[in-house]
Design an enzyme around this catalytic site. Sequence first.
Site: not given
Length: 408
Positions: A238-240, A242
Amino acid sequence: MNIPEENRSPAKLQRPLEGVTVIDLGQIYNGPYATFLMAMAGARVIKIEPPGGEKMRRRGAVGGAMLPFAMLNSNKEFVTLNLKSAEGIDLFKQMAAKADIVLENFAPGTMDRLGIGYDVLSQINPGLIYAAGTGYGSFGPNRDMLAMDLTIQAMSGVMASTGFQDRPPVKAGPALCDFFGGIHLYGAVMTALVRRVRTGQGGLVEVSMLESVYPSLSSTLGLYYGTGGENPPRTGNRHGGMAEAPYNVYPCKDGWVALLCVSEKHWEALLEAMGRRDLLTAERFIDLEARVNHIDELDALIEGWTEGFTKDDLVAELLRRRIPHAPVREIDEVVNDVHMHARGTLQRIEHPELGSVVLPTGPMMFADTDRTELQPSKAVGADNSHVFGDWLGLSPDEVAALAQRKAI
């Protein structure tokens, strides 16, 4: 170079670094990658190794483990020099006097202890650009910590932000810190070259691997500041920070595909593809913040859809709808990537020691220049006679005598 003809002008220009001579003391990945980029941009790069060869050559005993040496040392000349001998030091000074750039990535202070640091060499050649790649820099409390890619990943936060929340920290697979440092070292040298053109003055530049990698933590740092200074969890795929959803790697019948939406247009296109336009008005997915807050449910919905596709079919569907994506590929697929081979940035060559291998030519393309043909790396000291004889002006007998005395 494979830049299409319609994007070129008729005149051929010199490669950008034609006429620039680089003395390369780089080792492993960091320094050698910086000088490889210089070589592919047209510089003459003379790689100096100790008589037994650079450390990475010893990996040749382990199957194809010497391939990294071949990847980073194409288009260079290879000489040996014993920098622990007075004659070797004298030869090095003669080389530095004729060079434009000296580059090394030894531990800080090594070159000074040998008597060939910047202060000495700049007296011999005021126009010399001296470039030092380090782990932590030449000053500061951590100056003398030993630095390798693994240790810099640990120190920099890369390791703490890689992997999954319920598992121990894990390093990133590629040697990111070594190469980030090498790229920035190349940039620092090019910047110093511009200054020398304007002023005639050389100078000392240094690049720290730790400081090179810090900006890449931007998403993770965004989460850190956004939570008031709490250490962010590892977010897996997931996106670092979030801060994006959907943003993940999703399963197919025969593999995985990375998929993300960075605009409402992408989100609408994804729902259209899924046949779920009803979710456009669902409160739990109504905007980016809502989707992030319901990310587990969102990922489960998307997984249920992607599992019905083969990887190729899903890629085709996402490409048709202009949704950002990429298949998760194995290494053999990347080595044989049709796109990079078509552009000429990967080439299959016959290497004298490794046989048929695919090597990079570098990611930089210069329009209107002759293409730099890939020349494979050579044996230890292969160019001793050419460099010490033809370039420095020593006679064959003098070169032979130096070898006899183990100065080269």
